[in-house]
Structures are given as structure tokens and as C-alpha cells.
Design a protein around this motif. Structure first.
Motif, PDB file in Angstrom:
ATOM      1  N   GLY A 119      -4.730  -3.063   8.483  1.00  0.00           N
ATOM      2  CA  GLY A 119      -4.161  -4.476   8.635  1.00  0.00           C
ATOM      3  C   GLY A 119      -3.801  -4.388   9.586  1.00  0.00           C
ATOM      4  O   GLY A 119      -2.834  -3.648   9.643  1.00  0.00           O
ATOM      5  N   PRO A 120      -2.805  -5.716   9.931  1.00  0.00           N
ATOM      6  CA  PRO A 120      -1.585  -6.282  10.124  1.00  0.00           C
ATOM      7  C   PRO A 120      -0.359  -6.305   9.583  1.00  0.00           C
ATOM      8  O   PRO A 120      -0.867  -6.342   8.667  1.00  0.00           O
ATOM      9  CB  PRO A 120      -2.475  -7.232  11.590  1.00  0.00           C
ATOM     10  CG  PRO A 120      -2.744  -7.865  10.650  1.00  0.00           C
ATOM     11  CD  PRO A 120      -3.994  -7.322   9.771  1.00  0.00           C
ATOM     12  N   PRO A 121       0.594  -6.307  10.181  1.00  0.00           N
ATOM     13  CA  PRO A 121       1.337  -6.205   9.502  1.00  0.00           C
ATOM     14  C   PRO A 121       1.699  -7.046   8.530  1.00  0.00           C
ATOM     15  O   PRO A 121       1.243  -9.087   9.122  1.00  0.00           O
ATOM     16  CB  PRO A 121       2.821  -6.045  10.302  1.00  0.00           C
ATOM     17  CG  PRO A 121       2.992  -5.430  11.590  1.00  0.00           C
ATOM     18  CD  PRO A 121       0.972  -6.142  11.410  1.00  0.00           C
ATOM     19  N   GLY A 122       2.240  -7.364   7.307  1.00  0.00           N
ATOM     20  CA  GLY A 122       2.506  -8.655   6.175  1.00  0.00           C
ATOM     21  C   GLY A 122       0.946  -8.727   5.729  1.00  0.00           C
ATOM     22  O   GLY A 122       0.972  -9.528   5.220  1.00  0.00           O
ATOM     23  N   ALA A 123      -0.179  -8.524   6.549  1.00  0.00           N
ATOM     24  CA  ALA A 123      -1.706  -8.646   5.595  1.00  0.00           C
ATOM     25  C   ALA A 123      -1.961  -8.244   3.771  1.00  0.00           C
ATOM     26  O   ALA A 123      -2.394  -8.832   3.220  1.00  0.00           O
ATOM     27  CB  ALA A 123      -2.388  -8.040   6.589  1.00  0.00           C
ATOM     28  N   GLY A 124      -1.045  -7.472   3.292  1.00  0.00           N
ATOM     29  CA  GLY A 124      -0.925  -7.066   1.953  1.00  0.00           C
ATOM     30  C   GLY A 124      -1.150  -5.587   1.898  1.00  0.00           C
ATOM     31  O   GLY A 124      -1.886  -5.534   0.236  1.00  0.00           O
ATOM     32  N   LYS A 125      -1.859  -4.914   2.958  1.00  0.00           N
ATOM     33  CA  LYS A 125      -2.602  -3.445   2.515  1.00  0.00           C
ATOM     34  C   LYS A 125      -1.513  -2.835   1.284  1.00  0.00           C
ATOM     35  O   LYS A 125      -2.253  -2.107   0.677  1.00  0.00           O
ATOM     36  CB  LYS A 125      -2.682  -2.988   3.244  1.00  0.00           C
ATOM     37  CG  LYS A 125      -1.604  -2.850   4.196  1.00  0.00           C
ATOM     38  CD  LYS A 125      -1.801  -2.288   6.202  1.00  0.00           C
ATOM     39  CE  LYS A 125      -0.318  -2.373   6.697  1.00  0.00           C
ATOM     40  NZ  LYS A 125      -0.151  -2.919   7.080  1.00  0.00           N
TER      41      LYS A 125
ATOM     42  N   VAL B  52      -6.984  -5.199   5.773  1.00  0.00           N
ATOM     43  CA  VAL B  52      -7.335  -5.804   4.253  1.00  0.00           C
ATOM     44  C   VAL B  52      -6.354  -7.197   5.623  1.00  0.00           C
ATOM     45  O   VAL B  52      -5.768  -7.158   6.084  1.00  0.00           O
ATOM     46  CB  VAL B  52      -5.902  -5.312   4.300  1.00  0.00           C
ATOM     47  CG1 VAL B  52      -4.991  -6.412   3.051  1.00  0.00           C
ATOM     48  CG2 VAL B  52      -6.264  -4.862   3.148  1.00  0.00           C
ATOM     49  N   GLU B  53      -6.847  -8.686   5.375  1.00  0.00           N
ATOM     50  CA  GLU B  53      -6.428  -9.968   6.480  1.00  0.00           C
ATOM     51  C   GLU B  53      -5.686 -10.843   5.857  1.00  0.00           C
ATOM     52  O   GLU B  53      -6.887 -10.797   4.798  1.00  0.00           O
ATOM     53  CB  GLU B  53      -7.483 -10.075   6.896  1.00  0.00           C
ATOM     54  CG  GLU B  53      -9.321 -10.241   6.813  1.00  0.00           C
ATOM     55  CD  GLU B  53      -9.677 -10.706   7.850  1.00  0.00           C
ATOM     56  OE1 GLU B  53      -9.802 -10.446   9.380  1.00  0.00           O
ATOM     57  OE2 GLU B  53     -11.074 -11.843   7.729  1.00  0.00           O
ATOM     58  N   THR B  54      -5.655 -12.216   5.949  1.00  0.00           N
ATOM     59  CA  THR B  54      -5.036 -12.385   5.212  1.00  0.00           C
ATOM     60  C   THR B  54      -4.395 -14.050   6.358  1.00  0.00           C
ATOM     61  O   THR B  54      -3.857 -13.642   7.204  1.00  0.00           O
ATOM     62  CB  THR B  54      -3.497 -12.392   4.339  1.00  0.00           C
ATOM     63  OG1 THR B  54      -3.379 -13.778   3.614  1.00  0.00           O
ATOM     64  CG2 THR B  54      -2.091 -12.162   5.417  1.00  0.00           C
TER      65      THR B  54
ATOM     66  N   ILE C 297      -4.370  -3.970  16.152  1.00  0.00           N
ATOM     67  CA  ILE C 297      -4.506  -4.287  15.175  1.00  0.00           C
ATOM     68  C   ILE C 297      -5.450  -4.763  14.745  1.00  0.00           C
ATOM     69  O   ILE C 297      -7.089  -3.907  14.594  1.00  0.00           O
ATOM     70  CB  ILE C 297      -3.733  -4.282  13.838  1.00  0.00           C
ATOM     71  CG1 ILE C 297      -2.589  -2.335  14.328  1.00  0.00           C
ATOM     72  CG2 ILE C 297      -4.580  -3.492  11.993  1.00  0.00           C
ATOM     73  CD1 ILE C 297      -1.599  -3.510  13.361  1.00  0.00           C
ATOM     74  N   ALA C 298      -5.826  -5.730  15.405  1.00  0.00           N
ATOM     75  CA  ALA C 298      -7.274  -6.874  15.181  1.00  0.00           C
ATOM     76  C   ALA C 298      -7.914  -6.087  15.813  1.00  0.00           C
ATOM     77  O   ALA C 298      -9.512  -6.555  15.154  1.00  0.00           O
ATOM     78  CB  ALA C 298      -6.783  -8.291  15.441  1.00  0.00           C
ATOM     79  N   ALA C 299      -8.071  -5.785  16.899  1.00  0.00           N
ATOM     80  CA  ALA C 299      -9.026  -4.879  18.045  1.00  0.00           C
ATOM     81  C   ALA C 299      -9.391  -4.416  17.377  1.00  0.00           C
ATOM     82  O   ALA C 299     -10.870  -3.721  17.921  1.00  0.00           O
ATOM     83  CB  ALA C 299      -8.288  -4.466  19.322  1.00  0.00           C
TER      84      ALA C 299
END
Length: 210
Positions: free
Chosen positions: A32-38, A156-158, A196-198
């Protein structure tokens, strides 16, 4: 259709333990992207599963500051080419074979902002390895081999606003002033987040984590 779930740790633990996922050790990726909570999801799952699980972060393979200082990579720390993909792949392959009494993995020390070698012990009795990082579903170069080492990859996404706030606070806690932290979160971090979203469509499960 891609499966989506909430971040219920008990439910995710049951998914990890379900019959038929794999024979022997299971290696699950959290991306998941930076800061998503993974990292938080991985640590909570590790706590819930106890001795059955170990958490091994991809961030332990950041190139050290001594390598990137004075180069263009320093201004893009966290981008895909600022990691030792070969070292990470070798570790995943050793964890998959599980033919050693203990495998020692590196960790990443926030605040110090450096990888620390041999910081995480993974005994061969561990049934589930949780590895988390940004580029587990990347397809460029040797990164494409990472997915082959994993049984499943969960994305993981937020919400964007929450994620950006977390990133800015993380950078401030690591020593940046507020302006620099915001600039980094909206600059290099956001460029990495778009990359990362891609990769999200390739995930086996999407975790909505608030």
C-alpha cells in the motif's frame, strides 16, 4: 471481482489460518502507499497470532544513507530504486525454503532512518511470515520476482487526508520541521504513492484501514 474487507484483525487472522492457503509456511505480503497503515496492520496481526507469526519489513532493505548521500537518490529516498531488491529476494527465498534453524532479517529504525541488520529472528517453527512494504506488486526488473515468493498480497488503503496527516507527523517525529515534512509528503511520498496505487489491481485482497 477483487475482494475487499475491513481491517478487522480477528477476521484477517482467520483468513491467514484458513485451510488450503498453502502447505507448510505461509508468506503473506502487505502493501500500500506510504502512510496507509500496512506496518500497523502487520504488527497487530503478528501480536494476534503470537508465536505462529513473524513480521519482516521490506524497509530493512533501504539503501543506507552512506550509499545515497550526495547522490540524486537522497532526494527520492523511499522510491523503488532506493532499495536492495536482490537482498530482499534472497531473504524471501530463504524464508520460503525454511531449511535453517533461524533466519535473521533486517529492520528499519525510524528516527535513525537506517536499516539495522540481523534485527529480527525468524525460527523455523514460525508458520506465517508477514512481510510489508511498498513495492511487493511492482513488475519492473527483479521486483517482479517478489510476488512469486508470496502466497497472497493484501493491499492496505486509507483515506487520503488521513494518510497524508500520518505521513507529515511521521516525518516531524523523525526530525523534519513542519514545512519540510509537508513538502516531502506531497512530493517524493506522493510520487511513490501514485506508483503503488497502480499495482492495486494485482492484489488478492484490499483492506480498508481507517
Amino acid at each position: 471481482m477483487q475482494a475487499t474487507t475491513s481491517g478487522d484483525i480477528a477476521e484477517l487472522s482467520r483468513r491467514l489460518l484458513r485451510p488450503g492457503l498453502s502447505v507448510g509456511r505461509r508468506i503473506i505480503g502487505l502493501t500500500g502507499p506510504p502512510g496507509a497503515g500496512k506496518t500497523t496492520v502487520a504488527e497487530l496481526l503478528g501480536q494476534h497470532l503470537g508465536d505462529q507469526a513473524a513480521v519482516v519489513p521490506m524497509d530493512g532493505f533501504h539503501l543506507a544513507n552512506a550509499i545515497i548521500d550526495g547522490t540524486p537518490l537522497r532526494e527520492r529516498k523511499g522510491a523503488i530504486d532506493t532499495f536492495d531488491v536482490g537482498g530482499y529476494l534472497s531473504l524471501l527465498e530463504r524464508l520460503r525454503r525454511n531449511d535453517e534453524d533461524i533466519v535473521y532479517a533486517p529492520a528499519y529504525r525510524r528516527g535513525l532512518e537506517e536499516p539495522i541488520s540481523a534485527s529480527i529472528a525468524v525460527p523455523n517453527s514460525v508458520e506465517i511470515v508477514l512481510t510489508e512494504g511498498n513495492y511487493l506488486l511492482a513488475k519492473e526488473g527483479r521486483w517482479s520476482k517478489v510476488r512469486d515468493c508470496l502466497d497472497e498480497v493484501w493491499f492496505v488503503e486509507t483515506p487520503q487526508e488521513t494518510r497524508m496527516d500520518r505521513l507529515i507527523q511521521r516525518h516531524i517525529a523523525s526530525g523534519m520541521d513542519a514545512a519540510a515534512a509537508e513538502a516531502w509528503a506531497h512530493g517524493p511520498d506522493e510520487a511513490n504513492a501514485r506508483y503503488i496505487a497502480a499495482t492495486k489491481p494485482c492484489a488478492d485482497l484490499v483492506i480498508q484501514w481507517a
